[in-house]
Every structure is written in structure tokens, then in C-alpha cells.
Design a protein around this motif. Structure first.
Motif, PDB file in Angstrom:
ATOM      1  N   ASP A 105      21.050 -23.782  -4.985  1.00  0.00           N
ATOM      2  CA  ASP A 105      20.809 -22.372  -5.323  1.00  0.00           C
ATOM      3  C   ASP A 105      22.079 -21.666  -5.788  1.00  0.00           C
ATOM      4  O   ASP A 105      22.030 -20.782  -6.624  1.00  0.00           O
ATOM      5  N   GLN A 128      22.342 -22.323  -9.426  1.00  0.00           N
ATOM      6  CA  GLN A 128      21.387 -21.511 -10.194  1.00  0.00           C
ATOM      7  C   GLN A 128      21.949 -20.122 -10.454  1.00  0.00           C
ATOM      8  O   GLN A 128      21.839 -19.576 -11.539  1.00  0.00           O
ATOM      9  N   PRO A 170      18.985 -14.808 -11.807  1.00  0.00           N
ATOM     10  CA  PRO A 170      18.797 -16.057 -11.062  1.00  0.00           C
ATOM     11  C   PRO A 170      17.334 -16.459 -10.941  1.00  0.00           C
ATOM     12  O   PRO A 170      16.998 -17.639 -11.004  1.00  0.00           O
ATOM     13  N   VAL A 171      16.450 -15.469 -10.786  1.00  0.00           N
ATOM     14  CA  VAL A 171      15.037 -15.801 -10.600  1.00  0.00           C
ATOM     15  C   VAL A 171      14.462 -16.446 -11.859  1.00  0.00           C
ATOM     16  O   VAL A 171      13.548 -17.259 -11.798  1.00  0.00           O
ATOM     17  N   PHE A 220      15.396 -20.050 -11.584  1.00  0.00           N
ATOM     18  CA  PHE A 220      14.518 -20.673 -10.582  1.00  0.00           C
ATOM     19  C   PHE A 220      13.121 -20.896 -11.155  1.00  0.00           C
ATOM     20  O   PHE A 220      12.484 -21.929 -10.924  1.00  0.00           O
ATOM     21  N   SER A 254       6.915 -14.901  -7.722  1.00  0.00           N
ATOM     22  CA  SER A 254       7.754 -15.045  -6.540  1.00  0.00           C
ATOM     23  C   SER A 254       9.181 -14.598  -6.819  1.00  0.00           C
ATOM     24  O   SER A 254       9.520 -14.197  -7.922  1.00  0.00           O
ATOM     25  N   THR A 255       9.990 -14.710  -5.781  1.00  0.00           N
ATOM     26  CA  THR A 255      11.386 -14.282  -5.865  1.00  0.00           C
ATOM     27  C   THR A 255      12.270 -15.515  -5.974  1.00  0.00           C
ATOM     28  O   THR A 255      11.784 -16.640  -5.918  1.00  0.00           O
ATOM     29  N   PHE A 256      13.548 -15.289  -6.079  1.00  0.00           N
ATOM     30  CA  PHE A 256      14.495 -16.390  -6.156  1.00  0.00           C
ATOM     31  C   PHE A 256      14.362 -17.302  -4.937  1.00  0.00           C
ATOM     32  O   PHE A 256      14.442 -16.836  -3.804  1.00  0.00           O
ATOM     33  N   MET A 257      14.131 -18.574  -5.163  1.00  0.00           N
ATOM     34  CA  MET A 257      13.974 -19.582  -4.110  1.00  0.00           C
ATOM     35  C   MET A 257      12.872 -19.209  -3.114  1.00  0.00           C
ATOM     36  O   MET A 257      12.953 -19.563  -1.941  1.00  0.00           O
ATOM     37  N   ASP A 258      11.876 -18.464  -3.572  1.00  0.00           N
ATOM     38  CA  ASP A 258      10.755 -18.034  -2.731  1.00  0.00           C
ATOM     39  C   ASP A 258      11.206 -17.301  -1.472  1.00  0.00           C
ATOM     40  O   ASP A 258      10.587 -17.397  -0.410  1.00  0.00           O
ATOM     41  N   LYS A 259      12.280 -16.575  -1.570  1.00  0.00           N
ATOM     42  CA  LYS A 259      12.783 -15.855  -0.396  1.00  0.00           C
ATOM     43  C   LYS A 259      11.977 -14.582  -0.165  1.00  0.00           C
ATOM     44  O   LYS A 259      11.241 -14.129  -1.036  1.00  0.00           O
TER      45      LYS A 259
END
Lengths: 157, 637
Positions: A43, A46, A57-58, A61, B206-211
């Protein structure tokens, strides 16, 4: 992640951005390189890619989550992908998978205990005339039987 | 929305054809036929726009006037003669003499199918949804006569509700994948929290890294809530706790109302946008059971005094004492903007005014000054704020906001939730008689009122500053004290105000801080106004690069497009036209008031005389009315 590791990763990404350009269309090329080297895209990487390409960043992802060959978590050293699409399925994919699962003691979608293999299903590998097909890392094997598949995997280092 | 500055490459805007500057010239327009009717439209007009102009209704779901074209929901499909398939009206720019049919059986069937498919994955029942009766999917289902679940209906929840945030709740079970929130977050606000992740059937927002939302860079502006067509995004509603407090005889429940909700709440009761309901709301709130109703504009006036004094101190230190001071000074009234700065430009936190927002100033005054005056134990006071904003919920829960010894403001309530409470109490707001705000704070000035519109804080500040410095009346300098250059919905406004050679005496209030105004003679005050964090970002990048905005003295930032009146807690829908009407209502109310300058508000002067005796920016005012910020950074661990 240690600061040293982070700095090394940033440097690596900076070199890639230099090489491919800072346009957002370079994103996939950069992701591929990172994936190849680290076998996953952490992460932190990323977010660094996002910073250097001036995107969010999203969005990075989102792209990673879209492609099956990019992942955010580290997986086993060798990626085993068995084709799950209809022809291979009819040609005996299930027996193949059962044999592999028995041999290595882990289910599809998981990594072996020694982290040597990561087993997963793949969508059509485009070898429907030669199924069942399996890809180990970047090499494809065709017309497999359960015994042959186990043998091939046991030869992998 | 056509925006030349969009970051996305041209490949991502496939459905936009530039419209000609002069559609009346040869080749500038094209004749088309819509349902046998011949019309002429400028080149590049979309089918949807052409139909709307000709009063032909086309259903839409993913389309929103504030956002770029997406063409993902396909509900707006129409038949275009010669085309093999149906075409999305929102994403079809007209460049040829086409023939369009908007209501053939093929079109109706396709639309109905799309709706049926959406409903098949839309979990939940309408009557238990926050958007019941104000849901675009629900009204489309009614419009197309959906009477059964053709493709079934999910019976089990598939997602966990994300209620980590104080402000925004995400319930992906209700999501219809229109991606309005994504376009809002990435394009309109450029915050970049939400995006579609995974692929095909597994796709979700969703959000970054599903946070969790609380762990990412969400600024809580709530613009996504305002654009969500269904109930997938909604604000964290504290009304149950407020009802409990009202029902508790030992609690003294006070409420403050901000100007923007008052200009918009009528919409929730079926009024046209642009009706100010200030005094009706006072009566309604009293009937609901609030013990006191106060006007947030009072502390908006106080904010002007504190923030203006802070600016004068900074300028004095920079120009006369030659100290290193952080200039330009940024406003700190918008909690969305504050969190944006904390995340994305933490190195500029010293530029942010330390003055609290009006809501929080009132919070600490209510539990100190008012508690003392009214003889109520501050621990029994429950302080509620009606705001146009979802970020205010986060703001009142900030750990540092407890300067009164208690949590300064207990609950932030949005306009929508306020309307819901009023309806729940059986009150039809427009029928209420008018009544005034309660003392000791009373009515406030028009300067505080216009905080609700973009440019309002700046205008309010300038009205006071020009009088302080030049000694002339603001009315003598600006027609009717309306500072028009800072008004309007232009993304970024930049104004220069030459002070001239004539300066007045220093007013008593700040006499102890500056000896005279001679140092400002001949100076030019440079100010700027930005609304929407995308515009804020432009200014911040300019400041970073040392551009013209880095030479400004004072910059007003508002996180939401249009300022507070377009806030994330305002009635749905909110669009450009509605924002304009709300702004008109606010400016009209300002003109109707007698006191229109913060420093002329007698109640503010009273507070400085009785309570904050050492004046603005003194020790006590710093303790109660100022705050500090957290360097958050944009990296998510």
C-alpha cells in the motif's frame, strides 16, 4: 514497513516514473514492474505511485483490484493458475485441482505452508482445445492429467 | 459539466463535443427530429439536453448537473434511427441530422429491464430507508410501474455498513453503481476517497485498501451524500439522542441555527428553493422542546472580530515588526476545508486562522458565558447545532473541542435531519408563526448571515476591516455595503482593495494591539475566495509555486461548491440553480437587516464588555474561541 525499505521503494518508483513518464497512462506499466519484482504492490507503493503520477491512491487501488494479475498482498513464490472456464472444466479440471490440493495440503485461493506455491483459478487461458490447462508463473502447461500436474509442480523450485 | 481543467485525459471524456461559440452561424446548429417534432440545436448538444429543452422527459440516474457525463446506468436510452442498438441520451452529442424516438416499446422495455436488474441487487425495504420518498430509484420504479421483482430481490445483506465516520455512513447494500459519489469525490472535490474496486459482478464502491471511511483522507464534506440517488450514503443521524435529551427534564437543551439551513429547510416542506425560514424555525424548535434557540450568526460576528484581529496582528507583525509570520491567512470556518488542509497541505497549518468556526465558538460560549448568566450547570446543558454540513459532526467530536470543560457542542444536526425531527413532531414549518431568537445573544448582523454563501466570510470581514482602518462607513465605499466582487459562484475570486492615504483612528476594541494605522497607508489589501476543494487545491498549488495567491493577505476557503448553502447536509437535490436561489435568499435577508456589520452587533460588544474583557485575541478568547490543528498528512497507514 521500515523507513529504509520505504525509501528504497520510493527510489525504485521514481526510477520507473522517470522511465515511463509521469502521465497517468504510465500507471499499468509501473504497476507491472513493481508486481514483477515484489510479487505484490504494497500500500505504501500505491500511495507513492499516486503521488508521483498526481492521481489519487484510491485510483491506483481501483486499477490493481480490477486486474487479476496484480495484487496487494504477498503471495507464494510460484503462482499456479488453473483454468476454470467451461472447456477445461469439462475436460477434468476438478480432478486436477483435487490432486494438487491433496499433494500440497492447501486449498485454491491459498498459499502453501512453505510459501512455495500459491494456488488460484484463472479465467480462460485461451487454450480450450488443449485443456485442462494450467499456468505456473509465466509458463503454460496443457492437456494435463492429475498425475502430470503434480509431477510438473514437484519439479518447480 | 464541461471542465477544461479536468485531470482525466481526453480518452476518459469520450462523450463531450465542444459546443460552437456561435450556434447561429452556418454549421453551428443541426436540425434533428425528436418524436416527429423538428427542432434545431447547437452542435454538440446531447440528446438529453435537447429533450429537456423541448419538455420531453428522459429518466436519468447516473446523470447529475454538477458532474461529468458517465453514461453508466443506461436508463436514459433512446432509439436513434439507423443505430443498431439503443443509445444513452446523456452521452450522445448530436452532430448529425438524427431522428430520435424516446418512448418506443423497445425503449420502455429496456428501461424497465434495467430498473428490474438494479432492484434485484438493491437490498432493503423502502420504509426503513433514510431516503424514503426522496429516492431516485424509488420514483423511477413508480414511473415505470415496477410491480414485481422480475429478476428476484436480494434477501440478505451482502455488505457491512461502514459507520466508522462521525459524518458519513456507507451502506453498499443500497448502492446502484451510478458512480456519482466517485465523480463527486474525484472530479468535483478532488479529494479522492471513493472509487469503484474489483471487477464485473464483484464491483463495489470502496476506499483505499477497503479501509473504513474514518481511516482514509475523507474530509466529511458530504457532497457524495448530496449526490447519491439512493440511500447508500447518508449522514450519521444523532436525532434519537437529541430526542432523549429533550425528554430528559434535567437537561437544558439549547440549539443554534446556521444561516444556510434556514435558507434551505423550506425545500424539505415542499417550498420552492429560496425561502428563508429563520423565524418560523425558531417557533418550531421551541415547540419541539428546545429550551433556547440561538443564532449561529452571533458567533459568526464574533469570528469576524477574532479572525479579523488575528489578521491585523499578523499584518502588523509582518509589515512593522518585520517578523516571520505565515501569510496569507486562511479562514477556518469550514471543517471540511480544515481537514482537507490537515491531510493534503499540513505544512500550511500555520496559515490557518486559529479562530474556531462559529459553531464551536458558540459551543464554548454556551457552556461558559451563557451557563453562568442563565444559572445552569454546564454539565446539564446539551448543545445542538443545526448546520448545512456533515463535517460539523466530525468537528464537534474533535478531541480538542472541549475548552468549556465539557464537549463544547454535543450534536451536529444537518438540515435534512432537522426537517425530519420537525416532521416527526407533527409540525408543518411554513405554517409556523414567526418568533425571535433568545437572549442573551439575540439577533445577529447581516455580516454573520452571509457566511452561508461563498465569499460571505470575506465580505463580512471586509465590511468591518474597511471601517476599522479607513474610518469611513462601508456604505460610502461600496454601494449599500454590498461587496459585489467577492460574491457569485465563480470558482476562484481575486480582489484587490487599495486602502489609500486616509486612515482613521484605531477602534477601542483593538487599541491595545496596534498603535495606529499609518503603516497601512497606501497599502493594497489582496484577498481571494475559493469554494469547492478542487478550487482550493488550485490556490494551494499556486501558493506552493509562489504565484499571485501567495501574495494575498487573506483567503476564504469553503469545502463545498457554493459555500455552506451547497453543503453536504442540505436538502437533496442540490444543484447550481438551487444553490443560486438559496444565495439570493441569504443576500435578501442580509439587506433586510438593520445591523449588517459584525462590529456593530450590540450583543457582541456586550460579550467583550462583560466576559472577554481583555478584548479579541486575548488570553481568555484564545482559551475559548481559538483552537489548534493536527498534521494528518495524506499517507494512510
Amino acid at each position: 514497513m521500515l523507513v529504509v525499505e520505504k525509501n528504497a521503494l520510493t527510489e525504485e518508483i521514481e526510477v520507473l516514473v522517470e522511465k515511463f513518464g509521469s502521465d497517468r497512462s504510465s500507471l499499468l506499466k509501473i504497476l507491472h514492474e513493481i508486481q514483477k519484482k515484489h510479487r505484490h504492490i504494497p500500500d505504501f507503493a500505491q500511495q507513492e505511485i499516486a503521488r508521483l503520477l498526481d492521481i489519487h491512491p484510491v485510483e491506483v487501488f481501483s486499477v490493481i483490484s480490477f486486474y487479476a494479475f496484480l495484487n496487494t498482498e504477498s503471495k507464494g513464490r510460484n503462482l499456479v493458475r488453473v483454468c476454470q472456464t467451461i472447456t477445461c472444466d469439462l475436460l477434468g479440471k476438478e480432478a486436477l485441482c483435487n490432486a494438487i490440493e491433496r499433494e500440497f495440503g492447501c486449498k485454491f485461493g491459498e498459499s502453501t505452508k512453505d510459501n512455495k506455491f500459491h494456488l488460484e483459478y484463472a479465467n480462460c487461458l485461451g487454450l480450450c482445445d488443449q485443456g485442462p490447462a494450467m499456468a505456473v508463473n509465466e509458463r503454460v502447461y496443457t492437456k494435463l492429467t492429475p498425475e502430470k500436474a503434480v509431477e510438473i509442480l514437484n519439479e518447480v523450485k | 459539466m464541461e471542465n477544461k481543467d479536468r485531470r482525466a485525459p481526453v480518452s476518459q471524456q469520450p462523450h463531450v463535443v465542444a459546443k460552437p461559440e456561435h450556434p447561429e452561424h452556418i454549421g453551428g446548429s443541426v436540425s434533428i427530429q425528436i418524436n416527429e417534432k423538428k427542432v434545431t440545436v447547437p452542435m454538440g448538444t446531447t440528446i438529453l439536453e435537447a429533450c429537456r429543452e423541448n419538455q420531453i422527459h428522459i429518466p436519468t440516474l447516473c446523470h447529475h448537473d454538477d458532474l461529468c457525463i458517465a453514461g453508466v446506468c443506461r436508463l436514459c436510452v433512446v432509439e436513434v434511427e439507423g443505430m443498431r442498438t439503443l443509445q444513452a441520451a446523456c452521452a450522445y452529442p448530436i452532430t448529425d441530422q438524427i431522428k430520435i424516438k424516446t418512448s418506443t416499446s423497445m425503449v420502455r422495455k429496456a428501461r424497465r429491464h434495467i430498473l428490474d436488474l438494479m432492484i434485484s441487487e438493491h437490498y432493503g425495504e423502502c420504509y426503513s430507508c433514510v431516503r424514503n420518498n426522496n429516492c431516485e430509484l424509488q420514483s423511477l420504479a413508480e414511473e415505470y410501474g415496477v410491480d414485481s421483482y422480475t429478476f428476484g430481490h436480494v434477501q440478505e445483506s451482502q455488505y457491512k455498513i461502514d459507520n466508522s465516520s462521525f459524518s458519513v455512513i456507507r451502506d453498499m447494500d443500497k448502492c446502484v453503481m451510478c458512480k456519482r459519489c466517485v465523480r463527486t469525490c474525484i472530479d468535483l472535490q478532488e479529494v479522492g476517497v471513493l472509487e469503484a474496486v474489483n471487477r464485473g459482478d464483484d464491483t463495489t464502491i470502496s476506499t483505499f485498501m477497503d479501509k473504513d471511511l474514518a481511516d482514509v483522507v475523507c474530509i466529511n464534506c458530504g457532497q457524495c451524500i448530496n449526490r447519491c440517488p439512493v440511500g447508500a450514503l447518508h449522514a450519521n443521524d444523532p436525532s434519537d439522542d437529541i430526542w432523549n435529551a429533550i425528554d430528559d427534564p434535567n437537561k437544558h437543551v439549547v440549539i443554534q441555527t446556521a444561516p444556510s439551513p434556514r435558507a434551505a429547510i423550506g425545500e424539505e416542506f415542499g417550498l420552492e428553493p429560496g425561502h428563508s425560514m429563520t423565524q418560523e424555525l425558531n417557533t418550531a424548535l421551541k415547540r419541539i422542546g428546545f429550551d433556547r434557540v440561538f443564532d449561529t450568526n452571533f458567533t459568526a460576528d464574533l469570528t469576524i472580530i477574532e479572525e479579523g484581529t488575528e489578521l491585523i496582528i499578523r499584518l502588523y507583525q509582518a509589515l512593522v515588526e518585520k517578523k516571520e509570520v505565515s501569510l496569507p491567512q486562511f479562514t477556518s470556518c469550514s471543517p471540511g476545508w480544515v481537514k482537507y488542509l490537515e491531510h493534503f497541505y499540513p505544512e500550511y497549518i500555520p496559515n490557518l486562522s486559529t479562530a474556531k468556526s462559529p459553531q464551536q465558538m458558540f459551543g464554548s460560549l454556551i457552556k461558559t458565558f451563557y451557563a453562568d448568566k442563565a444559572g445552569v450547570d454546564p454539565k446539564d446543558i446539551v448543545s445542538v447545532a443545526v448546520m448545512p454540513c456533515s463535517a460539523k459532526k466530525f468537528e464537534c467530536n474533535r478531541p480538542e473541542m472541549d475548552d468549556s470543560g465539557y464537549q463544547d457542542v454535543d450534536f451536529g444536526l444537518t438540515t435534512r435531519e432537522m426537517a425530519k425531527m420537525i416532521k416527526e413532531a407533527g409540525i408543518h414549518l411554513p405554517e409556523m408563526p414567526k418568533s425571535h431568537f433568545d437572549n442573551p445573544f439575540g439577533e445577529a448582523s447581516g455580516a454573520g448571515l452571509i457566511f452561508g454563501a461563498t465569499g460571505g466570510v470575506m465580505e463580512a470581514a471586509l465590511r468591518s476591516v474597511v471601517e476599522f482602518v479607513t474610518g469611513n462607513k462601508a456604505e460610502d465605499i461600496f454601494d449599500n455595503a454590498n461587496i459585489v466582487p467577492v460574491r457569485g459562484f465563480e470558482g476562484i475570486k481575486y480582489v484587490e482593495l487599495p486602502i489609500g492615504d486616509k486612515v482613521g483612528p484605531v477602534p477601542d476594541l483593538i487599541k491595545h494591539l496596534v498603535p495606529n494605522w499609518d503603516w497601512l497607508k497606501g497599502a493594497t489589501l489582496k484577498v481571494a475566495v475559493a469554494h469547492g476543494t478542487a478550487n482550493a487545491k488550485k490556490i494551494m498549488e499556486d501558493i506552493k509555486a509562489g504565484g499571485k495567491f501567495s501574495e494575498c493577505h487573506f483567503i476564504e476557503f469553503m469545502a463545498c461548491p457554493g459555500g455552506c448553502l451547497g453543503g453536504g447536509g442540505q436538502p437533496i437535490p442540490t444543484n447550481e440553480e438551487i444553490r443560486m436561489k438559496r444565495a439570493e435568499a441569504i443576500y435578501a435577508e442580509d439587506e433586510s437587516l438593520e445591523i449588517r456589520k459584525s462590529h456593530e452587533n450590540p450583543h457582541v460588544i456586550q460579550v467583550y464588555n462583560e466576559f472577554l474583557k481583555e478584548g479579541p485575541c486575548s488570553h481568555l478568547s484564545h482559551k475559548l474561541l481559538h483552537t489548534h490543528y493536527t498534521k494528518r498528512g495524506k499517507y494512510i497507514a
